[in-house]
Scaffold this motif. Structure first.
Motif, PDB file in Angstrom:
ATOM      1  N   CYS A 126       0.855  -1.188   0.000  1.00  0.00           N
ATOM      2  CA  CYS A 126       0.000   0.000   0.000  1.00  0.00           C
ATOM      3  C   CYS A 126       0.888   1.233   0.000  1.00  0.00           C
ATOM      4  O   CYS A 126       1.716   1.419   0.902  1.00  0.00           O
ATOM      5  CB  CYS A 126      -0.905  -0.010   1.226  1.00  0.00           C
ATOM      6  SG  CYS A 126      -1.863   1.507   1.444  1.00  0.00           S
ATOM      7  N   MET A 129       0.187  -4.569   7.291  1.00  0.00           N
ATOM      8  CA  MET A 129       0.431  -4.342   5.867  1.00  0.00           C
ATOM      9  C   MET A 129       1.871  -4.700   5.498  1.00  0.00           C
ATOM     10  O   MET A 129       2.818  -4.359   6.217  1.00  0.00           O
ATOM     11  CB  MET A 129       0.149  -2.880   5.529  1.00  0.00           C
ATOM     12  CG  MET A 129       0.275  -2.551   4.049  1.00  0.00           C
ATOM     13  SD  MET A 129      -0.906  -3.454   3.023  1.00  0.00           S
ATOM     14  CE  MET A 129      -2.446  -2.697   3.542  1.00  0.00           C
ATOM     15  N   SER A 142      -7.131  -8.213  -0.382  1.00  0.00           N
ATOM     16  CA  SER A 142      -7.519  -6.845  -0.715  1.00  0.00           C
ATOM     17  C   SER A 142      -8.909  -6.855  -1.334  1.00  0.00           C
ATOM     18  O   SER A 142      -9.471  -7.913  -1.615  1.00  0.00           O
ATOM     19  CB  SER A 142      -6.512  -6.223  -1.690  1.00  0.00           C
ATOM     20  OG  SER A 142      -6.498  -6.941  -2.926  1.00  0.00           O
ATOM     21  N   CYS A 199      -7.513   3.639  -1.717  1.00  0.00           N
ATOM     22  CA  CYS A 199      -7.336   2.530  -0.776  1.00  0.00           C
ATOM     23  C   CYS A 199      -7.706   1.205  -1.432  1.00  0.00           C
ATOM     24  O   CYS A 199      -8.764   1.080  -2.060  1.00  0.00           O
ATOM     25  CB  CYS A 199      -8.196   2.760   0.467  1.00  0.00           C
ATOM     26  SG  CYS A 199      -8.173   1.397   1.658  1.00  0.00           S
TER      27      CYS A 199
END
Length: 382
Positions: free
Chosen positions: A3, A17, A54, A88
């Motif tokens: 990310c 993450m 995700s 996002c």
């Protein structure tokens, strides 16, 4: 999963993450099992239910910052200024399209974001929920009602976009206080439809604007399916679903000839649950009813002859608490299914229920990239 926001330090909400997903899942399972080790034997655990890494979130809770001409959608920094997270990677594809498009739509609508440091402006949050059938619920949280016309213009603009999910439910929520509170007590519905149908396997649940639903539809489907299978194996004649919300567990365990009572303090959620009941076949729905009441009050008020064979509980993060857990322990009810989003409070409640042993347990990874979890256990009297 990688990310850019996390790597840049803009958002640290996803604390895991960058770690390989298999390692995340194993670590989470081990942590939950350790927390519950005094109550759950190793052989009781089934394999953890994984998620997509995700694009799994069906809802977005967006803080609006920036300016009228250039709004941000995402979170606030430590100083109270907006951080834009429109890209996002956690949102479902249809929802992601809405979030990406939202800043331009808000700018066109002329809504002024609420500025926390100066306490000026109107638009505080936009709360979105996306259904498996590609429909949308949008709640616009304002400081005061003066921007209603602009919000209705925003609703019209979203509905005019063929590339966006169909906007089925829209509302204005008023939150006048200068406080870190997501929404206020007053809500105005802007659409004819009042609920968003959420297809969960073969069942449709109906969400009102304030109704709770799990963030991850696919993993929620697995959770409901597992509990339904446990209940089917026991074949109880009567079931209570306490803290039933919109009726997810109650609808899934309903069956011809079985009496199922869902209990929920939110009258809006009960209205949604009754809509879900109406979608069932007549034989299945015949024994299913929903009551707007406090779960603990309902349990304590029921005479012994009206107690069921099995109780499903799905309390908030704080757990059942001492009164209800000790009542269950002394109730004589043969079986309890406990679904929890906090294994620490689940452990506290299990310690208050020594009359039960845990026969089955399973962890559901409702929130990948974080340490949050959902765990379900099946209890039977010793």
């Amino acid at each position: 999963m990688r990310c850019d926001y996390f790597d840049a330090g803009a958002c640290q909400s996803c604390t895991l993450m960058g770690q390989p997903y298999a390692a995340q899942l194993a670590e989470k399972q081990a942590s939950v099992a350790a927390t519950l080790s005094a109550h759950v034997a190793g052989q009781a655990w089934a394999e953890a239910v994984p998620s997509r890494e995700s694009h799994f979130r069906n809802k977005a809770k967006l803080v609006i910052g920036g300016s009228k001409a250039a709004p941000t959608v995402g979170i606030l920094d430590a100083a109270g200024h907006g951080i834009d997270l429109r890209g996002c990677g956690l949102y479902e594809p249809g929802l992601a399209t809405v979030v990406e498009s939202l800043p331009a739509l808000l700018a066109d609508a002329g809504l002024t974001p609420y500025d926390v440091p100066t306490r000026q402006g109107e638009l505080k949050h936009v709360l979105l929920t996306h259904s498996p059938d590609g429909e949308l619920m949008a709640r616009v949280v304002l400081r005061s009602p003066g921007q209603r016309r602009r919000v209705t213009g925003l609703v019209d603009a979203v509905r005019a976009r063929a590339d966006l999910p169909r906007l089925r439910v829209a509302s204005i929520n008023l939150q006048p206080a200068h406080a870190a509170v997501l929404e206020g007590p007053e809500e105005e519905l802007l659409t004819d439809e009042a609920t968003l149908p959420m297809r969960v396997g073969e069942v449709i649940l109906h969400l009102g604007t304030r109704s709770f639903f799990q963030t991850n539809t696919a993993v929620a489907t697995a959770l409901y399916g597992q509990v339904a299978a446990w209940v089917a194996d026991l074949a109880p004649s009567a079931v209570w679903d306490l803290y039933c919300g919109v009726g997810g567990f109650a609808v899934h365990v309903a069956a011809p000839g079985r009496a199922v009572t869902g209990v929920e303090v939110s009258a809006e959620a009960v209205r949604g649950a009754r809509c879900s009941r109406a979608d069932l076949g007549a034989d299945t729905a015949a024994g299913l009813r929903f009551v707007a009441a406090d779960a603990t009050d309902h349990a304590l008020a029921a005479p012994p002859q009206d107690r069921p064979d099995l109780v499903v509980v799905n309390p908030p993060r704080r757990g059942l608490g001492e009164t209800l857990s000790r009542w269950l322990d002394s109730s004589g009810i043969p079986h309890v299914v406990y679904s929890s989003c906090a294994s620490a409070t689940l452990a506290e409640d299990l310690a208050r229920m020594p009359a039960y042993r845990v026969r089955r347990a399973r962890m559901f990874d409702m929130f990948p990239q974080t340490r949050h979890h959902e765990v379900a256990v099946l209890l039977s009297r010793r």
